[in-house]
Write an enzyme that holds these catalytic residues in place. Sequence first.
Site, PDB file in Angstrom:
ATOM      1  N   GLY A 221       0.773  -1.228   0.000  1.00 46.30           N
ATOM      2  CA  GLY A 221       0.000   0.000   0.000  1.00 46.30           C
ATOM      3  C   GLY A 221       0.803   1.275   0.000  1.00 46.30           C
ATOM      4  O   GLY A 221       0.256   2.355   0.243  1.00 46.30           O
ATOM      5  N   GLU A 262       4.283  -6.682   1.197  1.00 46.87           N
ATOM      6  CA  GLU A 262       3.866  -7.119  -0.136  1.00 46.87           C
ATOM      7  C   GLU A 262       3.620  -5.913  -1.039  1.00 46.87           C
ATOM      8  O   GLU A 262       2.477  -5.602  -1.384  1.00 46.87           O
ATOM      9  CB  GLU A 262       2.596  -7.985  -0.071  1.00 46.87           C
ATOM     10  CG  GLU A 262       2.814  -9.354   0.530  1.00 46.87           C
ATOM     11  CD  GLU A 262       2.587  -9.362   2.019  1.00 46.87           C
ATOM     12  OE1 GLU A 262       3.535  -9.724   2.752  1.00 46.87           O
ATOM     13  OE2 GLU A 262       1.497  -8.993   2.464  1.00 46.87           O
ATOM     14  N   PRO A 263       4.657  -5.213  -1.446  1.00 52.51           N
ATOM     15  CA  PRO A 263       4.481  -4.085  -2.367  1.00 52.51           C
ATOM     16  C   PRO A 263       4.228  -4.588  -3.792  1.00 52.51           C
ATOM     17  O   PRO A 263       4.869  -5.520  -4.259  1.00 52.51           O
ATOM     18  CB  PRO A 263       5.827  -3.355  -2.282  1.00 52.51           C
ATOM     19  CG  PRO A 263       6.809  -4.456  -1.973  1.00 52.51           C
ATOM     20  CD  PRO A 263       6.070  -5.427  -1.094  1.00 52.51           C
ATOM     21  N   GLY A 264       3.278  -3.974  -4.460  1.00 50.94           N
ATOM     22  CA  GLY A 264       3.026  -4.298  -5.862  1.00 50.94           C
ATOM     23  C   GLY A 264       3.203  -3.063  -6.711  1.00 50.94           C
ATOM     24  O   GLY A 264       4.160  -2.919  -7.468  1.00 50.94           O
ATOM     25  N   ARG A 301      -7.841   2.175 -15.400  1.00 52.84           N
ATOM     26  CA  ARG A 301      -7.737   2.894 -14.133  1.00 52.84           C
ATOM     27  C   ARG A 301      -8.380   4.282 -14.147  1.00 52.84           C
ATOM     28  O   ARG A 301      -9.045   4.664 -13.177  1.00 52.84           O
ATOM     29  CB  ARG A 301      -6.277   2.989 -13.678  1.00 52.84           C
ATOM     30  CG  ARG A 301      -5.646   1.634 -13.367  1.00 52.84           C
ATOM     31  CD  ARG A 301      -4.264   1.768 -12.767  1.00 52.84           C
ATOM     32  NE  ARG A 301      -4.342   2.209 -11.379  1.00 52.84           N
ATOM     33  CZ  ARG A 301      -4.072   3.440 -10.975  1.00 52.84           C
ATOM     34  NH1 ARG A 301      -3.688   4.362 -11.857  1.00 52.84           N
ATOM     35  NH2 ARG A 301      -4.174   3.759  -9.701  1.00 52.84           N
ATOM     36  N   CYS A 331     -16.689   1.852 -27.482  1.00 52.98           N
ATOM     37  CA  CYS A 331     -18.066   2.314 -27.632  1.00 52.98           C
ATOM     38  C   CYS A 331     -18.736   2.461 -26.269  1.00 52.98           C
ATOM     39  O   CYS A 331     -19.741   1.825 -25.962  1.00 52.98           O
ATOM     40  CB  CYS A 331     -18.843   1.337 -28.513  1.00 52.98           C
ATOM     41  SG  CYS A 331     -20.460   1.969 -28.966  1.00 52.98           S
TER      42      CYS A 331
END
Length: 404
Positions: A221, A262-264, A301, A331
């Site tokens: 996070g 747990e960094p992503g 995103r 569309c």
Amino acid sequence: MNEYLKSQLVQAAQEFGTPLYVYNARTIEEQYNKLKESFAGLRYRIFYASKALTNISILRLIHSLGAGIDCSSINELKMALHAGCSPSNILYTSNGISFDEISEAVALGAHVNIDSLSNLKKFGEKFKSNYPVGIRLRPNILAGGNLKISTGHDKSKFGIPVEQINEVVQIAKMYDLQITCLHIHTGSEIKDVEIFIKGLQVLFELIPQFPNLQVIDLGGGFKVPYKPEEEGTPMHELGKALVKAFQEVDTTYGKQFEVWFEPGKFMVSEAGYFLTEVNVIKETKHVTFVGVNSGFNHLIRPMFYDAYHGIVNLSNPNGDPHKYTVVGNICETDTFATDRALPEVKEGDLLAFLNAGAYGFEMSSNFNSRYKPAEVLILKDQLHLIRKRDTWEDLIKQQIQVIE
């Protein structure tokens, strides 16, 4: 973005076409080194949250740097194994899944975190004390840059609510479970060090109830800057605060605890660039639209999270600025940026979306029956194709025609 990188992105677009995802291996390594420097005073382990970007070449790169792999599904776990990661370096954290998947993760030898009382009881019935297990708790802390990516608040589906800790302890005693890890993940885009410390204190208070505890897992996070004026999580400040906190708790309990992360997004977001070509310029009374050869089927995103992505006009980086609304070719309402000041844009220009390494390709789709883009890795200044662009055959290969 320096001139050399710009030239590499232009070369990638010329060689592999657009739309195109490009990742810079050097940036990923730099981000990992920041973590190592920040947490040097701790007994720590890094597990890369592979859901952010699961391409096998990226997993192999990150594993080669020394990180483990964090997985949210059994197929991500299998992908990590396929990429050469050993089971002891894989962390599997479940969320509302079938117990069969947890059993398979155990059979494959990964570290396992469980996030429901139901699956914890099933785990006890099947494995008892024969396999160590972690517990994902919900700390009831509201944090994160967007409610959709805040996972620790009191209405979140994630984790066992901390107020149910007595039931966790009862199940553990009933089946003689070896609970070795307490895990939380309060959300994404957390800038405030105090949020991490607040979550840490929640876990510290539970230590006496878990005699086999070895690991305090704070998830990930960490804030990544998306806008020029934004700042990320102050990692060195966070590291110092964690060192102080763990020194105190280690002294209190006479044992050393490991801390896991747990960094992503932190690892791969800034390493990624999404390249598109301008199809049309559409001028109206109030808005000048820039229509590119992509849409939210490739980068969702902005539409899904109202996320901001910087945009660079690689074809005319020094042109006079004008305001544009950058839209896709899907569309549906399909807007990447509204009233964004960009160097003058013309049809045929090459635009690069920044911070596209995390949850870009991974959340892409074939909506409107359009092809998913290719992926390229810049490794030691060389361009390497790491995923081919979809073809017509990819769109239809799983379909079965039953009407003649």
